[in-house]
Design an enzyme around this catalytic site. Structure first.
Site, PDB file in Angstrom:
ATOM      1  N   ARG A   1       0.849  -1.192   0.000  1.00 22.54           N
ATOM      2  CA  ARG A   1       0.000   0.000   0.000  1.00 22.54           C
ATOM      3  C   ARG A   1       0.886   1.244   0.000  1.00 22.54           C
ATOM      4  O   ARG A   1       2.013   1.238   0.484  1.00 22.54           O
ATOM      5  CB  ARG A   1      -0.915   0.010   1.228  1.00 22.54           C
ATOM      6  CG  ARG A   1      -2.039  -1.012   1.148  1.00 22.54           C
ATOM      7  CD  ARG A   1      -2.972  -0.928   2.340  1.00 22.54           C
ATOM      8  NE  ARG A   1      -2.311  -1.345   3.547  1.00 22.54           N
ATOM      9  CZ  ARG A   1      -1.754  -0.536   4.445  1.00 22.54           C
ATOM     10  NH1 ARG A   1      -1.829   0.780   4.304  1.00 22.54           N
ATOM     11  NH2 ARG A   1      -1.145  -1.023   5.499  1.00 22.54           N
TER      12      ARG A   1
ATOM     13  N   TYR B   1      -1.142  -3.632  -7.042  1.00 26.33           N
ATOM     14  CA  TYR B   1      -0.941  -4.344  -5.777  1.00 26.33           C
ATOM     15  C   TYR B   1      -2.255  -4.439  -4.975  1.00 26.33           C
ATOM     16  O   TYR B   1      -2.972  -3.439  -4.826  1.00 26.33           O
ATOM     17  CB  TYR B   1       0.138  -3.673  -4.911  1.00 26.33           C
ATOM     18  CG  TYR B   1       0.081  -4.207  -3.494  1.00 26.33           C
ATOM     19  CD1 TYR B   1       0.549  -5.492  -3.220  1.00 26.33           C
ATOM     20  CD2 TYR B   1      -0.532  -3.488  -2.478  1.00 26.33           C
ATOM     21  CE1 TYR B   1       0.420  -6.027  -1.946  1.00 26.33           C
ATOM     22  CE2 TYR B   1      -0.670  -4.021  -1.196  1.00 26.33           C
ATOM     23  CZ  TYR B   1      -0.194  -5.297  -0.942  1.00 26.33           C
ATOM     24  OH  TYR B   1      -0.342  -5.827   0.314  1.00 26.33           O
ATOM     25  N   GLY B   2      -2.503  -5.580  -4.400  1.00 22.37           N
ATOM     26  CA  GLY B   2      -3.737  -5.918  -3.680  1.00 22.37           C
ATOM     27  C   GLY B   2      -4.417  -4.793  -2.930  1.00 22.37           C
ATOM     28  O   GLY B   2      -5.520  -4.362  -3.280  1.00 22.37           O
ATOM     29  N   GLY B   3      -3.771  -4.309  -1.879  1.00 23.83           N
ATOM     30  CA  GLY B   3      -4.431  -3.333  -1.012  1.00 23.83           C
ATOM     31  C   GLY B   3      -4.790  -2.041  -1.732  1.00 23.83           C
ATOM     32  O   GLY B   3      -5.647  -1.287  -1.273  1.00 23.83           O
TER      33      GLY B   3
ATOM     34  N   LYS C   1      -9.578  -2.632   1.658  1.00 32.80           N
ATOM     35  CA  LYS C   1      -9.304  -1.483   2.518  1.00 32.80           C
ATOM     36  C   LYS C   1     -10.083  -0.239   2.067  1.00 32.80           C
ATOM     37  O   LYS C   1     -10.576   0.529   2.898  1.00 32.80           O
ATOM     38  CB  LYS C   1      -7.797  -1.202   2.573  1.00 32.80           C
ATOM     39  CG  LYS C   1      -6.998  -2.329   3.243  1.00 32.80           C
ATOM     40  CD  LYS C   1      -7.517  -2.566   4.600  1.00 32.80           C
ATOM     41  CE  LYS C   1      -6.996  -3.705   5.444  1.00 32.80           C
ATOM     42  NZ  LYS C   1      -5.726  -4.292   5.370  1.00 32.80           N
TER      43      LYS C   1
ATOM     44  N   HIS D   1     -10.533  -2.418  11.537  1.00 32.72           N
ATOM     45  CA  HIS D   1      -9.430  -3.258  11.060  1.00 32.72           C
ATOM     46  C   HIS D   1      -9.196  -4.371  12.078  1.00 32.72           C
ATOM     47  O   HIS D   1      -8.188  -4.385  12.780  1.00 32.72           O
ATOM     48  CB  HIS D   1      -8.183  -2.380  10.886  1.00 32.72           C
ATOM     49  CG  HIS D   1      -7.061  -3.017  10.124  1.00 32.72           C
ATOM     50  ND1 HIS D   1      -5.766  -2.543  10.178  1.00 32.72           N
ATOM     51  CD2 HIS D   1      -7.023  -4.069   9.274  1.00 32.72           C
ATOM     52  CE1 HIS D   1      -4.990  -3.285   9.398  1.00 32.72           C
ATOM     53  NE2 HIS D   1      -5.723  -4.209   8.849  1.00 32.72           N
TER      54      HIS D   1
ATOM     55  N   SER E   1      -1.272  -3.454  10.287  1.00 28.69           N
ATOM     56  CA  SER E   1      -0.926  -4.365   9.200  1.00 28.69           C
ATOM     57  C   SER E   1       0.332  -5.161   9.543  1.00 28.69           C
ATOM     58  O   SER E   1       1.303  -4.610  10.067  1.00 28.69           O
ATOM     59  CB  SER E   1      -0.688  -3.564   7.928  1.00 28.69           C
ATOM     60  OG  SER E   1      -1.841  -2.811   7.634  1.00 28.69           O
TER      61      SER E   1
ATOM     62  N   CYS F   1       0.821  -7.340  11.842  1.00 25.90           N
ATOM     63  CA  CYS F   1       1.083  -7.451  13.283  1.00 25.90           C
ATOM     64  C   CYS F   1       0.326  -8.614  13.922  1.00 25.90           C
ATOM     65  O   CYS F   1       0.129  -8.632  15.136  1.00 25.90           O
ATOM     66  CB  CYS F   1       0.753  -6.145  13.981  1.00 25.90           C
ATOM     67  SG  CYS F   1       1.917  -4.829  13.584  1.00 25.90           S
TER      68      CYS F   1
ATOM     69  N   LYS G   1      -2.878 -10.400  12.910  1.00 25.06           N
ATOM     70  CA  LYS G   1      -4.320 -10.698  12.897  1.00 25.06           C
ATOM     71  C   LYS G   1      -4.616 -12.070  12.299  1.00 25.06           C
ATOM     72  O   LYS G   1      -5.336 -12.866  12.900  1.00 25.06           O
ATOM     73  CB  LYS G   1      -5.098  -9.617  12.120  1.00 25.06           C
ATOM     74  CG  LYS G   1      -5.166  -8.276  12.846  1.00 25.06           C
ATOM     75  CD  LYS G   1      -6.002  -7.258  12.099  1.00 25.06           C
ATOM     76  CE  LYS G   1      -5.485  -6.960  10.715  1.00 25.06           C
ATOM     77  NZ  LYS G   1      -4.093  -6.443  10.680  1.00 25.06           N
ATOM     78  N   THR G   2      -4.055 -12.351  11.112  1.00 21.20           N
ATOM     79  CA  THR G   2      -4.343 -13.643  10.476  1.00 21.20           C
ATOM     80  C   THR G   2      -3.882 -14.775  11.388  1.00 21.20           C
ATOM     81  O   THR G   2      -4.583 -15.779  11.568  1.00 21.20           O
ATOM     82  CB  THR G   2      -3.645 -13.733   9.106  1.00 21.20           C
ATOM     83  OG1 THR G   2      -4.081 -12.629   8.307  1.00 21.20           O
ATOM     84  CG2 THR G   2      -3.981 -15.027   8.394  1.00 21.20           C
TER      85      THR G   2
ATOM     86  N   ASP H   1      -9.209  -9.839   9.078  1.00 20.33           N
ATOM     87  CA  ASP H   1      -8.713  -8.491   8.768  1.00 20.33           C
ATOM     88  C   ASP H   1      -9.712  -7.372   9.046  1.00 20.33           C
ATOM     89  O   ASP H   1      -9.322  -6.313   9.500  1.00 20.33           O
ATOM     90  CB  ASP H   1      -8.271  -8.433   7.298  1.00 20.33           C
ATOM     91  CG  ASP H   1      -7.356  -7.261   6.987  1.00 20.33           C
ATOM     92  OD1 ASP H   1      -6.406  -7.022   7.751  1.00 20.33           O
ATOM     93  OD2 ASP H   1      -7.594  -6.578   5.979  1.00 20.33           O
TER      94      ASP H   1
ATOM     95  N   SER I   1       4.959 -10.225   0.485  1.00 20.39           N
ATOM     96  CA  SER I   1       4.308 -11.154  -0.447  1.00 20.39           C
ATOM     97  C   SER I   1       3.073 -11.737   0.239  1.00 20.39           C
ATOM     98  O   SER I   1       3.009 -11.844   1.469  1.00 20.39           O
ATOM     99  CB  SER I   1       5.277 -12.256  -0.858  1.00 20.39           C
ATOM    100  OG  SER I   1       5.803 -12.920   0.276  1.00 20.39           O
ATOM    101  N   ARG I   2       2.099 -12.108  -0.564  1.00 26.69           N
ATOM    102  CA  ARG I   2       0.775 -12.452  -0.019  1.00 26.69           C
ATOM    103  C   ARG I   2       0.197 -13.690  -0.678  1.00 26.69           C
ATOM    104  O   ARG I   2       0.555 -14.043  -1.801  1.00 26.69           O
ATOM    105  CB  ARG I   2      -0.194 -11.280  -0.283  1.00 26.69           C
ATOM    106  CG  ARG I   2       0.230  -9.963   0.373  1.00 26.69           C
ATOM    107  CD  ARG I   2      -0.565  -9.697   1.603  1.00 26.69           C
ATOM    108  NE  ARG I   2       0.000  -8.619   2.418  1.00 26.69           N
ATOM    109  CZ  ARG I   2      -0.539  -8.258   3.593  1.00 26.69           C
ATOM    110  NH1 ARG I   2      -1.610  -8.847   4.061  1.00 26.69           N
ATOM    111  NH2 ARG I   2       0.023  -7.302   4.305  1.00 26.69           N
TER     112      ARG I   2
ATOM    113  N   GLY J   1       0.261 -19.897  18.820  1.00 30.15           N
ATOM    114  CA  GLY J   1      -0.721 -20.692  19.561  1.00 30.15           C
ATOM    115  C   GLY J   1      -0.766 -20.355  21.046  1.00 30.15           C
ATOM    116  O   GLY J   1      -1.833 -20.392  21.679  1.00 30.15           O
TER     117      GLY J   1
END
Ligand code: GTP
Ligand code: SPV
Ligand code: MN
Length: 593
Positions: A71, A199-201, A208, A228, A250, A252, A254-255, A279, A372-373, A500
């Protein structure tokens, strides 16, 4: 053939067609045949590379331009009538001037190209939470990503009917010119325009641009919230499931948190974690007075590096079918993908993310770009919640803020009440990551992890949070916490195992929500007694002293934080909500004690 007779849709498309002059127009119906056809075209032009059909069925690799990998916050604009409406933390441009500039950039840009019309729903089609968008794009990569990330097809237009309430999204790759790259939101017109990026975002406009920037503005006007935040459910051995929303900046975690696998001892007891979203959350009050959240997305656009069988097996499993990988390394021996942290066995005969020959055993260059995503369908996720499609969403017990802080922020603390929780969110700060262009590892304030995503004045946004709190009964309001998985020792080693093992902290959070566990009051809020964070099974990794050290609130260090908060708040002048100033004063008083 147009898939709708909606006049507002047809007229708007017509307008854009006249501007950019595509050779032809294709409506995306989301059918399997159409997707196959587009994949084939993209492979023939080199836009996509088909991966090993046995090992990674229906999976593809894409490489973006080297200058277009994240982004671009300095090129992202909120175009409201006045600058004040966008606020001091957003870039602003006058809407008329901005439209003119963008139209000049995009004019004739589809000559020789196809215009794809993507009707999509954010949220389950027809849910009261959900919203319709239409994205025009000249990129098959965008189409195929949107098909994974949102609900696409004619059903969306059928639900829309003749309504004018839909978000207009226009994307043109133009020449992928960095100097003319703009990601512009017009919240007052329900419009997004994105040029010169792939690019994605920047280009998956449902994500977003819509689901956060436009939707946060809509939520302000309509009495709900776009955040978010991931959404997860923790199922205890009794079978009860409690839901948590968590906002981290971003890259940090979440996924990773949303898909966590409980530590062994917990699995044995019967704990499970269910992923609702990784997300974005759209949150509104339910009829019972509690807050409910949905995930408006339909897939995961996740960070590849660091994803492996140990750190996030659920994410890895999610990428085994129907996934698009962007800017990872290609293993030429078996036509599969690789990234840093996947395993300790980088391919020797490979192409790195830019497409150059690469020997992972010898090269000191990275195989995959740090941002990379993977774009993976949510249905692939082994721990996907049964409530994923629930149009009513899931009831939220706790809201968790967090960021990357090598020092300062304790592993976890609880705010004193809703207003104090809003304050805790507003003073969030985190070390920057590769998810946006610019320096990495610099601490910056990122309120509610929304700094790059709030579609209006952040002071109004905070006031909106405070106002929502006023409508909630104290026993129904989610409790608000802050976590930090990223504390480091002086040698730079993480002090908390994370991943975990973060369930140990979530359990403390949920116990607090149910009044089952005590806490110690500090200047910043309630912190656990070390004995109440379960370390069984990781005593070798985390000593009680280490745990105590990352639970300690160092008032002297926090006093240094005050000036950073002051600086942020000062930007908002008179617009600063009084309730937050009051909370800030309380913090300063507490630190003096
Ligand atoms: P966006 O998709 O950009 O919004 O990112 P995200 O918040 O979903 O972050 P993600 O879960 O993809 O994690 C980003 C990076 O943080 C990865 O490299 C992870 O390996 C790392 N990470 C995630 N959770 C933890 C944790 O608990 N501890 C540590 N040390 N690292 C973590
Ligand atoms: C983020 O940067 O927060 C992401 C990836 O989730 S992007 O879609 O690029 O915004
Ligand atoms: Mn994100």
């Amino acid at each position: 053939m147009a898939l709708t007779t909606n006049k507002s849709v047809l007229e708007w498309i017509d307008d854009k067609v006249k501007l950019v002059k595509p050779d032809n127009i294709v409506w995306i119906d989301g059918s399997k045949e159409q997707i196959e056809e587009l994949r084939a075209i993209a492979c023939s032009t080199g836009e996509l590379t088909k991966l090993n059909e046995e090992l990674l069925p229906d999976c593809y690799l894409h490489r973006t331009a080297v200058n277009d990998v994240a982004r671009v916050e300095h090129r992202t604009f909120i175009c409201t009538k006045t600058k004040e409406e966008a606020g001091p933390t957003n870039n602003w441009m006058d809407p008329d001037e901005c439209y003119k500039m963008l139209y000049d950039i995009a004019r004739d840009s589809y000559i020789g190209r196809t215009m794809y019309v993507i009707p999509y729903s954010m949220g389950p089609i027809g849910s009261r939470f959900s919203k319709v968008g239409i994205e025009l794009t000249d990129s098959i990569y965008v189409v195929l990503n949107m098909v994974i990330m949102t609900r696409v097809g004619k059903a969306v237009l059928d639900v829309l009917g003749d309504s004018e309430d839909w978000v207009r999204g226009f994307h043109s790759r133009c020449q992928i010119d960095e100097e003319k790259r703009y990601i512009c939101q017009f919240p007052q017109d329900n419009t997004i325009i994105s040029v010169n990026s792939g690019y994605g975002g920047n280009v998956l406009l449902g994500k977003k641009c819509f689901a956060l920037r436009i939707a946060s503005y809509q939520g302000w006007k309509e009495g709900w919230q776009a955040e978010h935040m991931l959404i997860l459910g923790v199922q205890n051995p009794k079978g009860e499931v409690r839901y948590i929303c968590a906002a981290f900046p971003s890259a940090c975690g979440k996924t990773n948190l949303a898909m966590l696998i409980p530590p062994e001892g917990y699995l044995a007891q019967g704990y499970k974690v269910w992923c609702v979203g990784d997300d974005i959350s759209w949150i509104r009050k339910g009829d019972d007075g509690r807050l409910y959240a949905i995930n408006p997305e339909n897939g995961f656009f996740g960070v590849a590096p660091g994803t492996n069988v140990k750190s996030n097996p659920n994410a890895l499993a999610s990428t085994k079918q129907g996934t698009i990988f962007t800017n990872v390394a290609l293993n030429l021996d078996n036509n599969t993908v690789w990234w840093e942290g996947l395993d300790k066995n980088p391919p020797e005969n490979a192409l790195e993310w830019k497409g150059n020959p690469w020997n992972g055993k010898e090269s000191t260059d990275k195989g995959a770009h740090p941002n990379s995503r993977f774009t993976a369908p949510a249905v692939n996720c082994p721990c996907l919640s049964s409530e994923f499609e629930n149009p009513q969403g899931v009831p939220i017990s706790a809201i968790v803020f967090g960021g990357r802080r090598a020092k300062l922020a304790p592993l976890v603390y609880q705010s004193r009440d809703w207003n104090n929780g809003v304050f805790v969110g507003s003073i969030m700060a985190s070390e920057t990551t590769a998810a946006a262009t610019g320096a990495v590892g610099v601490v910056r304030r990122d309120p509610m992890a929304m700094l790059p995503f709030c579609g209006y004045n952040m002071a109004d946004y905070w006031q909106h949070w405070l106002d929502i709190g006023k409508t909630l009964d104290a026993d129904k309001a989610p409790k608000i916490f802050n976590v930090n998985w990223f504390r480091k020792d002086d040698e730079g080693n993480f002090l908390w195992p994370g991943f975990g093992d973060n369930l140990r902290v979530l359990n403390w959070i949920l116990d607090r929500c149910e009044g089952k566990v005590d806490a110690q009051e500090t200047a910043i809020g309630y912190v656990p007694f070390a004995k109440d964070i379960d370390l069984s099974g990781i005593e070798d990794e985390v000593s009680l002293e280490t745990l105590e050290s990352i639970l300690t609130v160092d008032n002297a260090l926090w006093a240094d934080e005050v000036s950073g908060i002051e600086e942020l708040y000062a930007k908002f002048g008179d617009k600063m909500p009084a309730d937050l100033l009051k909370e800030f004063q309380t913090l300063k008083d507490n630190l003096q004690k």
